[in-house]
Structure formats: C-alpha cells, structure tokens
Design a protein around this motif. Sequence first.
Motif, PDB file in Angstrom:
ATOM      1  N   LEU A 114      23.943  56.163  84.056  1.00 19.00           N
ATOM      2  CA  LEU A 114      25.379  56.137  83.784  1.00 19.00           C
ATOM      3  C   LEU A 114      25.893  54.726  83.552  1.00 19.00           C
ATOM      4  O   LEU A 114      27.084  54.537  83.304  1.00 19.00           O
ATOM      5  CB  LEU A 114      26.143  56.764  84.962  1.00 19.00           C
ATOM      6  N   TYR A 115      25.014  53.725  83.610  1.00 21.43           N
ATOM      7  CA  TYR A 115      25.455  52.334  83.432  1.00 21.43           C
ATOM      8  C   TYR A 115      26.091  52.169  82.044  1.00 21.43           C
ATOM      9  O   TYR A 115      25.547  52.625  81.039  1.00 21.43           O
ATOM     10  CB  TYR A 115      24.271  51.381  83.554  1.00 21.43           C
ATOM     11  N   GLY A 116      27.254  51.528  82.011  1.00 22.99           N
ATOM     12  CA  GLY A 116      27.980  51.361  80.752  1.00 22.99           C
ATOM     13  C   GLY A 116      29.038  52.412  80.529  1.00 22.99           C
ATOM     14  O   GLY A 116      29.796  52.325  79.564  1.00 22.99           O
ATOM     15  N   SER A 150      30.362  55.918  76.264  1.00 26.81           N
ATOM     16  CA  SER A 150      29.446  56.579  77.183  1.00 26.81           C
ATOM     17  C   SER A 150      30.266  56.994  78.395  1.00 26.81           C
ATOM     18  O   SER A 150      31.036  56.190  78.933  1.00 26.81           O
ATOM     19  CB  SER A 150      28.323  55.630  77.605  1.00 26.81           C
ATOM     20  N   VAL A 151      30.150  58.248  78.823  1.00 27.03           N
ATOM     21  CA  VAL A 151      30.941  58.743  79.948  1.00 27.03           C
ATOM     22  C   VAL A 151      30.030  59.385  80.982  1.00 27.03           C
ATOM     23  O   VAL A 151      28.904  59.799  80.687  1.00 27.03           O
ATOM     24  CB  VAL A 151      32.007  59.764  79.487  1.00 27.03           C
ATOM     25  N   ALA A 152      30.536  59.439  82.207  1.00 27.86           N
ATOM     26  CA  ALA A 152      29.886  60.199  83.269  1.00 27.86           C
ATOM     27  C   ALA A 152      30.477  61.603  83.238  1.00 27.86           C
ATOM     28  O   ALA A 152      31.627  61.807  83.626  1.00 27.86           O
ATOM     29  CB  ALA A 152      30.125  59.530  84.616  1.00 27.86           C
ATOM     30  N   TRP A 153      29.710  62.543  82.743  1.00 27.70           N
ATOM     31  CA  TRP A 153      30.192  63.905  82.517  1.00 27.70           C
ATOM     32  C   TRP A 153      29.797  64.778  83.701  1.00 27.70           C
ATOM     33  O   TRP A 153      28.611  64.914  84.020  1.00 27.70           O
ATOM     34  CB  TRP A 153      29.581  64.455  81.218  1.00 27.70           C
ATOM     35  N   VAL A 154      30.801  65.353  84.356  1.00 31.67           N
ATOM     36  CA  VAL A 154      30.575  66.219  85.510  1.00 31.67           C
ATOM     37  C   VAL A 154      30.649  67.668  85.042  1.00 31.67           C
ATOM     38  O   VAL A 154      31.727  68.161  84.666  1.00 31.67           O
ATOM     39  CB  VAL A 154      31.615  65.963  86.612  1.00 31.67           C
ATOM     40  N   LEU A 155      29.509  68.355  85.029  1.00 30.86           N
ATOM     41  CA  LEU A 155      29.473  69.748  84.594  1.00 30.86           C
ATOM     42  C   LEU A 155      30.073  70.634  85.685  1.00 30.86           C
ATOM     43  O   LEU A 155      29.854  70.397  86.879  1.00 30.86           O
ATOM     44  CB  LEU A 155      28.040  70.179  84.297  1.00 30.86           C
ATOM     45  N   GLU A 160      26.633  68.961  88.349  1.00 30.39           N
ATOM     46  CA  GLU A 160      25.603  68.050  87.870  1.00 30.39           C
ATOM     47  C   GLU A 160      26.296  66.944  87.067  1.00 30.39           C
ATOM     48  O   GLU A 160      27.220  67.206  86.297  1.00 30.39           O
ATOM     49  CB  GLU A 160      24.596  68.783  86.989  1.00 30.39           C
ATOM     50  N   VAL A 161      25.865  65.703  87.251  1.00 25.50           N
ATOM     51  CA  VAL A 161      26.478  64.551  86.573  1.00 25.50           C
ATOM     52  C   VAL A 161      25.476  63.988  85.574  1.00 25.50           C
ATOM     53  O   VAL A 161      24.359  63.607  85.950  1.00 25.50           O
ATOM     54  CB  VAL A 161      26.891  63.459  87.579  1.00 25.50           C
ATOM     55  N   VAL A 162      25.866  63.945  84.305  1.00 26.99           N
ATOM     56  CA  VAL A 162      24.977  63.464  83.255  1.00 26.99           C
ATOM     57  C   VAL A 162      25.704  62.444  82.392  1.00 26.99           C
ATOM     58  O   VAL A 162      26.931  62.422  82.329  1.00 26.99           O
ATOM     59  CB  VAL A 162      24.464  64.624  82.379  1.00 26.99           C
TER      60      VAL A 162
END
Length: 209
Positions: A114-116, A150-155, A160-162
């Motif tokens: 998730l960096y960036g 770029s994002v931290a997407w929380v399903l 789950e975080v992708v």
Amino acid sequence: MPLPTALFWERRDVAGAEHALLEARTGLYAHGTALAAAPVPYACHYELQTDPGWLTTRLDVRTEGAGWSRSVRLELAAGRWRVTATESGDLDAALVAAGHARAGLPGSEDPDLLYGAFDADLGGSPLTNSLPIRRLDLLKAETGVAHRLSVAWVLVPSLEVVQADQIYTPLGGNRVRFASETFSADLVCDDDGFLVDYPGLAQRVTPGS
C-alpha cells in the motif's frame, strides 16, 4: 460532540443505504453506517479521519451479519500503512450458502504493497470518493487532465485491504470521471466535493426529495 453535517445515500446496485455524519472544516472527520442486502445482508460501521490536507490518516471499519463479524483499522504514518484486523464467526459459510465465493481474510498480508497510497477507499461507500476529489482540489482543477492514484481499497463485507489503481479526471461543472481497471462512472458532486450521484452505485437523498 455532535457533528454538524449529515449525508444520506440510497444504493442503486443493491438494496441498501448509507448515512454519514461529518465535520469538514479542517480536513474530514466522519463516522457512518452502510447497510446492504448483498452479497449477504450486512451492516458496515466506519470512522474516518484525515489531516487538514485531506490525506487519510485513519480508517476504522466493522462489518457484521448473521453469525459473523469483522473489523479492520488502517493507520497512515510517515507514508506507511499499519493494518490490524479481527474476525469472529464464519462469513464464508454465509457467502457460500448465498451462492457466492469465499471471502478473503480481513486486513492485508503485506501492508508495504500500500506504500504510495494516500487515500482509503471503502467499498460501496460514496463518501470515500470525496477524499481524492478534495485532496487534489479536482473541482477547480484543469478539465480533462487525468490524475492516477494508488489507494488502499477496503473490500466490503470481507474487509480485505488491497492496493488498487484509480483514475480521477475533472470534467467541469462539479463532475469528475472515476475509472478503475474494469469500471468507469461520471460522478456528480456538490460544491464541497461530496457525491450527489454515483451512477450505478448510489444517489444522495435530501430532506423532502
């Protein structure tokens, strides 16, 4: 302290809704609840904090349904995400019984991926689309210029975080085109950058409407 602003969206893709209370004078603080009937009936409770520049600093999320619950916390410091998660019960059993695939585990196996990412995107929530819109001041930005993020997407509901790549392109007139690898929609915002219409996902409901 009571929060001064309330927003309410009706889901368009499934039966559901989202209610958020927020304060947005110096960055954003918000907490809210989203309800949806699919892929299994669930409630999603969240609390979100940004810095004054609308860079996400913390997102706490909890989902729950019949026989299961999950939680995840994302915290951003010095450009790196810390992700902690818990689960109880059996979401997979509920999903399989409803004819869906099993869910991923809550949280992230490798937060360094998730960096960036400077924004968190909560699945199914039109509120979190406002984070890059406000952070990049897209309602006043040059039209037609794409901003790749770029994002931290929380399903949701798995939590789950992708990492996900997204593109936001100002169109003028309080409209911003949102695109991912397989999806595109022209978002309509109010003057403060909060979504009024997310075609195919949600539409804002106002008193008397």
